[in-house]
Scaffold this motif. Structure first.
Motif, PDB file in Angstrom:
ATOM      1  N   GLY A  43       0.923  -1.087   0.062  1.00  0.00           N
ATOM      2  CA  GLY A  43      -0.047  -0.065  -0.210  1.00  0.00           C
ATOM      3  C   GLY A  43       0.702   1.250  -0.191  1.00  0.00           C
ATOM      4  O   GLY A  43       2.006   1.106   0.049  1.00  0.00           O
ATOM      5  N   HIS A  44       0.188   2.270   0.096  1.00  0.00           N
ATOM      6  CA  HIS A  44       0.894   3.802  -0.137  1.00  0.00           C
ATOM      7  C   HIS A  44       1.768   3.886   1.152  1.00  0.00           C
ATOM      8  O   HIS A  44       1.344   3.704   2.331  1.00  0.00           O
ATOM      9  N   ASN A  45       3.181   3.898   1.073  1.00  0.00           N
ATOM     10  CA  ASN A  45       4.347   4.283   2.001  1.00  0.00           C
ATOM     11  C   ASN A  45       4.097   3.176   3.003  1.00  0.00           C
ATOM     12  O   ASN A  45       4.480   3.226   4.222  1.00  0.00           O
ATOM     13  N   CYS A  46       3.882   1.799   2.616  1.00  0.00           N
ATOM     14  CA  CYS A  46       4.115   0.775   3.535  1.00  0.00           C
ATOM     15  C   CYS A  46       5.490   0.270   3.784  1.00  0.00           C
ATOM     16  O   CYS A  46       5.746   0.130   4.818  1.00  0.00           O
ATOM     17  N   GLY A  47       6.398   0.642   2.928  1.00  0.00           N
ATOM     18  CA  GLY A  47       7.877   0.394   3.106  1.00  0.00           C
ATOM     19  C   GLY A  47       8.522   1.142   4.197  1.00  0.00           C
ATOM     20  O   GLY A  47       7.939   2.513   4.804  1.00  0.00           O
ATOM     21  N   MET A  48       9.543   1.072   4.694  1.00  0.00           N
ATOM     22  CA  MET A  48      10.180   1.631   5.827  1.00  0.00           C
ATOM     23  C   MET A  48      11.746   1.677   5.539  1.00  0.00           C
ATOM     24  O   MET A  48      12.201   0.673   5.133  1.00  0.00           O
ATOM     25  N   ILE A 130       6.264 -22.493  16.067  1.00  0.00           N
ATOM     26  CA  ILE A 130       6.128 -21.118  15.306  1.00  0.00           C
ATOM     27  C   ILE A 130       5.037 -20.367  15.934  1.00  0.00           C
ATOM     28  O   ILE A 130       3.719 -21.101  15.983  1.00  0.00           O
ATOM     29  N   VAL A 131       4.992 -19.266  16.315  1.00  0.00           N
ATOM     30  CA  VAL A 131       3.979 -18.299  16.707  1.00  0.00           C
ATOM     31  C   VAL A 131       3.708 -17.144  15.627  1.00  0.00           C
ATOM     32  O   VAL A 131       4.642 -16.392  15.235  1.00  0.00           O
ATOM     33  N   ASP A 132       2.383 -17.351  14.945  1.00  0.00           N
ATOM     34  CA  ASP A 132       2.081 -16.240  13.848  1.00  0.00           C
ATOM     35  C   ASP A 132       1.421 -15.214  14.465  1.00  0.00           C
ATOM     36  O   ASP A 132       0.488 -15.510  15.145  1.00  0.00           O
ATOM     37  N   CYS A 133       1.431 -14.057  13.790  1.00  0.00           N
ATOM     38  CA  CYS A 133       0.767 -12.823  14.226  1.00  0.00           C
ATOM     39  C   CYS A 133       0.434 -12.012  12.945  1.00  0.00           C
ATOM     40  O   CYS A 133       1.318 -11.517  12.206  1.00  0.00           O
ATOM     41  N   LYS A 134      -0.882 -11.988  12.534  1.00  0.00           N
ATOM     42  CA  LYS A 134      -1.096 -11.252  11.268  1.00  0.00           C
ATOM     43  C   LYS A 134      -2.003 -10.012  11.722  1.00  0.00           C
ATOM     44  O   LYS A 134      -2.925 -10.052  12.463  1.00  0.00           O
ATOM     45  N   ALA A 135      -1.193  -9.421  11.538  1.00  0.00           N
ATOM     46  CA  ALA A 135      -1.859  -7.929  12.073  1.00  0.00           C
ATOM     47  C   ALA A 135      -2.504  -6.727  11.051  1.00  0.00           C
ATOM     48  O   ALA A 135      -3.765  -6.527  11.277  1.00  0.00           O
ATOM     49  N   GLY A 136      -1.717  -6.325   9.970  1.00  0.00           N
ATOM     50  CA  GLY A 136      -2.465  -5.534   9.214  1.00  0.00           C
ATOM     51  C   GLY A 136      -2.557  -4.277   9.441  1.00  0.00           C
ATOM     52  O   GLY A 136      -3.701  -3.366   9.646  1.00  0.00           O
ATOM     53  N   VAL A 137      -1.539  -3.799  10.092  1.00  0.00           N
ATOM     54  CA  VAL A 137      -1.619  -2.321  10.811  1.00  0.00           C
ATOM     55  C   VAL A 137      -0.187  -1.603  10.427  1.00  0.00           C
ATOM     56  O   VAL A 137       0.546  -1.885  10.094  1.00  0.00           O
ATOM     57  N   VAL A 138      -0.743  -0.061  10.594  1.00  0.00           N
ATOM     58  CA  VAL A 138       0.463   0.717  10.370  1.00  0.00           C
ATOM     59  C   VAL A 138       1.068   1.144  11.628  1.00  0.00           C
ATOM     60  O   VAL A 138       0.165   1.660  12.467  1.00  0.00           O
TER      61      VAL A 138
END
Length: 149
Positions: A43-48, A130-138
């Motif tokens: 998405g827009h500006n997702c990279g860091m 393995i512990v997975d965390c799906k967040a989808g947050v900024v």
């Protein structure tokens, strides 16, 4: 026979030394953090870039606690849509912290002025869990996202 009486104290010291060595090696972390896989959203500006970074704090079921070093691979990581894997020294104290019965939670802590889209973070432990965390947050500035263990 006189010389065998001198061997007894030497043997005792030798056996004690071997016992201490075995007990030291048995205290090594059996289920410590092995790798962290980080997914950057799309998405827009997702990279860091270098003006932002993350660390991971882990809380074990028996109050074990550790924090990784700043997660940063050579080259460009945290690029939009990418998965980045971090291992070894980047895992900081978590590389040697034992979580014998697993973890309660972990926190993804963002620092810096460049925001980042956290799609997912997975923790892999030495015993294969393995512990997975799906967040989808900024995350931006000093924001934190908490994931269940």
């Amino acid at each position: 026979m006189g010389s065998t009486s001198h061997l007894s104290p030497i043997m005792s010291v030798l056996l004690l030394s071997i016992g201490l060595c075995l007990s030291i090696t048995s205290t090594n972390a059996v289920n410590s953090l092995y790798a962290v896989t980080v997914g950057t959203g799309v998405g827009h500006n997702c990279g860091m870039d270098k003006s932002g970074y993350i660390v991971i704090e882990i809380d074990g079921l028996h109050h074990e606690h550790c924090t990784t070093n700043r997660l940063d691979n050579p080259g460009d990581d945290f690029e939009e849509g990418d998965l980045d894997v971090y291992e070894g020294d980047q895992l900081g104290a978590c590389l040697n912290t034992d979580f014998p019965d697993g973890i309660f939670q972990f926190r993804v802590k963002h620092h810096g002025s460049d925001g980042w889209c956290m799609d997912s973070v997975s923790l892999e432990f030495r015993m294969g869990g393995i512990v997975d965390c799906k967040a989808g947050v900024v995350l931006d500035d000093d924001q934190t996202y908490t994931c269940d263990g």
